[in-house]
Design a protein around this motif. Structure first.
Motif, mmCIF file in Angstrom:
data_model
loop_
_atom_site.group_PDB
_atom_site.id
_atom_site.type_symbol
_atom_site.label_atom_id
_atom_site.label_comp_id
_atom_site.label_asym_id
_atom_site.label_seq_id
_atom_site.Cartn_x
_atom_site.Cartn_y
_atom_site.Cartn_z
ATOM 1 N N ILE A 123 -15.307 -14.717 15.953
ATOM 2 C CA ILE A 123 -14.326 -15.803 16.065
ATOM 3 C C ILE A 123 -13.849 -16.188 14.659
ATOM 4 O O ILE A 123 -14.490 -15.865 13.658
ATOM 5 C CB ILE A 123 -14.905 -17.060 16.769
ATOM 6 N N ASN A 124 -12.726 -16.869 14.620
ATOM 7 C CA ASN A 124 -12.252 -17.461 13.368
ATOM 8 C C ASN A 124 -12.875 -18.838 13.236
ATOM 9 O O ASN A 124 -12.715 -19.674 14.122
ATOM 10 C CB ASN A 124 -10.727 -17.598 13.395
ATOM 11 N N ALA A 125 -13.592 -19.054 12.142
ATOM 12 C CA ALA A 125 -14.218 -20.363 11.930
ATOM 13 C C ALA A 125 -14.772 -20.421 10.520
ATOM 14 O O ALA A 125 -14.968 -19.379 9.869
ATOM 15 C CB ALA A 125 -15.350 -20.585 12.933
ATOM 16 N N GLU A 126 -15.001 -21.635 10.062
ATOM 17 C CA GLU A 126 -15.670 -21.809 8.776
ATOM 18 C C GLU A 126 -16.872 -22.710 9.006
ATOM 19 O O GLU A 126 -16.714 -23.803 9.539
ATOM 20 C CB GLU A 126 -14.714 -22.460 7.766
ATOM 21 N N VAL A 127 -18.051 -22.220 8.660
ATOM 22 C CA VAL A 127 -19.249 -23.045 8.817
ATOM 23 C C VAL A 127 -20.002 -23.118 7.500
ATOM 24 O O VAL A 127 -20.094 -22.131 6.761
ATOM 25 C CB VAL A 127 -20.187 -22.514 9.930
ATOM 26 N N PHE A 188 -19.866 -2.412 9.469
ATOM 27 C CA PHE A 188 -20.574 -2.305 10.751
ATOM 28 C C PHE A 188 -20.563 -3.672 11.433
ATOM 29 O O PHE A 188 -20.179 -4.679 10.845
ATOM 30 C CB PHE A 188 -22.029 -1.829 10.539
ATOM 31 N N GLY A 189 -21.012 -3.674 12.652
ATOM 32 C CA GLY A 189 -21.277 -4.923 13.360
ATOM 33 C C GLY A 189 -20.251 -5.308 14.396
ATOM 34 O O GLY A 189 -19.054 -5.167 14.201
ATOM 35 N N GLY A 190 -20.751 -5.791 15.512
ATOM 36 C CA GLY A 190 -19.887 -6.289 16.575
ATOM 37 C C GLY A 190 -20.554 -7.468 17.259
ATOM 38 O O GLY A 190 -21.784 -7.531 17.377
ATOM 39 N N ILE A 191 -19.732 -8.386 17.670
ATOM 40 C CA ILE A 191 -20.225 -9.579 18.365
ATOM 41 C C ILE A 191 -19.511 -9.611 19.706
ATOM 42 O O ILE A 191 -18.436 -9.043 19.845
ATOM 43 C CB ILE A 191 -19.973 -10.842 17.499
ATOM 44 N N TYR A 192 -20.146 -10.180 20.719
ATOM 45 C CA TYR A 192 -19.619 -10.052 22.078
ATOM 46 C C TYR A 192 -18.978 -11.345 22.560
ATOM 47 O O TYR A 192 -19.226 -12.422 22.016
ATOM 48 C CB TYR A 192 -20.739 -9.595 23.019
ATOM 49 N N GLU A 193 -18.162 -11.169 23.587
ATOM 50 C CA GLU A 193 -17.503 -12.318 24.207
ATOM 51 C C GLU A 193 -18.545 -13.366 24.569
ATOM 52 O O GLU A 193 -19.608 -13.041 25.103
ATOM 53 C CB GLU A 193 -16.805 -11.848 25.486
ATOM 54 N N GLY A 194 -18.279 -14.588 24.241
ATOM 55 C CA GLY A 194 -19.227 -15.651 24.555
ATOM 56 C C GLY A 194 -20.185 -15.941 23.405
ATOM 57 O O GLY A 194 -20.853 -16.964 23.398
#
Ligand code: BES
Ligand code: ZN
Length: 457
Positions: A123-127, A188-194
């Motif tokens: 997602i687009n975000a800044e934390v 590398f790397g992938g993050i999933y829906e949710g």
């Protein structure tokens, strides 16, 4: 309700085949009737037709969203229509690519010096939060201290999905992952829906430096991803329907499916022009065969992109349709001369109505078909909706799988013929007018004992 009826029928069939006394003469005549009725369908199945479909479809790759796929879709529709089917092309979107946008890391107020890579799907975000090292992020390694913090994770051993989920479950706000042992890059790397946190990748070297630094000081990190987005493509499913005889409609539906897309690098003669060819040939044979059951022949797009077409279709079905679909037969990779024997895979490794009918049809046509456990194809979304579904495939796989050499010269007409006959006989056994109203019919579905096979792929 319909499904219950079928289960009862199968139980009755099993009782017959397991030596429980049946009415005199019943068993023998049942078997004979089964064979005679099978022949109405299987004698018409012709592997030459299937081979020709594969020849046309495998002239080029059919990657989802490309012109190659679209040409395949049009060919399939024309074929269904030439057999007299009402046919629909259903468009849907899939994720064709990912624009990584601008990822960045700030550590205690200073820009991180190394290269940062956005995880696919981030997602687009800044934390901004304290950084905490959680090793490989296996379940046991991730404690409550991760809550509200940015997790520093080492790549390897378990899936990206599990790592991210483990830290998310403890309330992590963001992820920095470094590469596994023996690597230099960070792509590398992938993050999933949710999994809705920003996630970025760095090199192993940079990651290990951070681990050292955390041992001596607290690090407040800012992880930011800006301007990332999926690039959407459009793919299509092709659905051909045959209504039952109007006076005999029992309300049930049987589906036979395959995927028409291929990977980009090869023409997918076996994966899965072979399955499409079998679907087309079964549709041709069934077109003029009276049934009491609706038949749906489907070819799905974007299977190779994550079962996207079949998910789209399965989740577009109403609850009533789901209730009425008694089985989904998925044909994927059913013609390789270099692959092993036929097997039926279910996502949970359990038998179901489809495997029961498939195994029994196998016994009548050639050989009893064993079952095993595997997802990885379009039977999965139907299974998830509660529809009995199985993948018919030859295993172990051929060496050409997903390569440029998955070409027509590796296709065996004998394999195509065998699978076509088995699935044809199974489908017809469900759909023919004298089943499944078994209580009033003079034909029992012959069931067989068949085994779980933990076969390597
Ligand atoms: N035909 C394969 C499925 C398959 C592969 C079955 C290997 C048995 C062994 C299918 O087209 C495929 O490649 N599926 C993807 C899964 C999907 C979610 C992208 C796969 O297995 O990588
Ligand atoms: Zn496939």
């Amino acid at each position: 309700m319909y499904r219950k009826t079928l289960t009862a029928i199968l139980a009755a069939g099993l009782a017959l085949s397991s030596g429980i006394p049946a009415e005199a003469g019943n068993h023998a005549s049942n078997e004979q009737s089964d064979h005679a009725l099978d022949n109405k369908v299987i004698k018409k199945i012709d592997s030459e037709n299937m081979y020709q479909h594969i020849e046309v479809l495998s002239q080029q790759p059919r990657e989802a969203g490309t012109d190659g796929e679209w040409q395949g879709v049009q060919y399939i529709k024309e074929q269904f229509e030439s057999f007299g089917y009402k046919t629909e092309i259903q468009p849907f979107e899939f994720n064709k690519g990912f624009k990584r946008g601008t990822p960045s890391i700030i550590l205690n107020g200073n820009d991180f010096a190394g290269d940062v890579h956005t995880f696919t799907g981030s997602i687009n975000a800044e934390v901004e939060a304290p950084l905490v090292y959680v090793g490989l992020a296996s379940e046991g390694e991730v404690g409550d201290e991760v809550a509200g913090k940015i997790a520093l994770i080492e790549r390897g051993e378990i899936s990206f999905y599990d790592k991210i989920q483990n830290v998310l479950d403890k309330g992590a706000a963001g992820v920095i992952m470094f590469n596994r042992e023996g690597t230099t890059g960070n792509q590398f790397g992938g993050i999933y829906e949710g999994q809705d946190i920003p996630a970025v990748a760095v090199t192993r070297e940079a990651g290990l430096e951070l681990v050292d630094r955390l041992a001596t000081e607290e690090v407040i990190a800012t992880v930011s991803v800006e301007g990332a987005s999926y690039i959407k493509g459009t793919s299509h499913n092709v659905i051909a329907k045959k209504k039952p005889h109007p006076n005999k409609d029992n309300g049930q539906i049987v589906m036979v499916g395959a995927h028409h897309d291929s990977v980009s690098v090869g023409p997918g003669a076996n994966d899965d022009a072979s399955g499409v060819a079998a679907v087309l040939e079964l549709a041709r044979v069934m077109a003029n065969t009276p049934t009491d059951t609706e038949l749906r022949f489907a070819t799905y797009g974007a299977e190779e992109k994550g079962l996207v077409g079949s998910y789209d279709y399965a989740y577009s079905l109403s609850d009533e349709e789901v209730q009425n679909i008694v089985g989904h037969f998925q044909l994927d990779m059913v013609g390789s001369r270099d692959a092993g024997e036929l097997i039926m895979f279910t996502p949970n490794g359990e038998k179901n109505l489809v495997t029961d009918y498939g195994a029994a049809a196998g016994a009548r046509v050639s050989e009893t078909v064993p079952y095993g456990q595997l997802g990885r194809s379009d039977h999965v979304p139907f299974y998830e909706r509660g529809i009995p579904a199985a993948l018919f495939i030859h295993a172990p796989l051929e060496p050409w799988y997903h390569g440029p050499e998955d070409t027509i010269d590796k296709i065996s007409k004998e394999k195509l013929q065998d699978v076509g006959e088995i699935v044809g006989a199974a489908v017809y056994q469900i759909a023919r007018p004298d089943t499944p109203a078994l209580e009033h019919a003079n034909v029992a579905p012959g069931t067989v004992e068949y085994d779980f096979d933990d076969r390597p792929l």
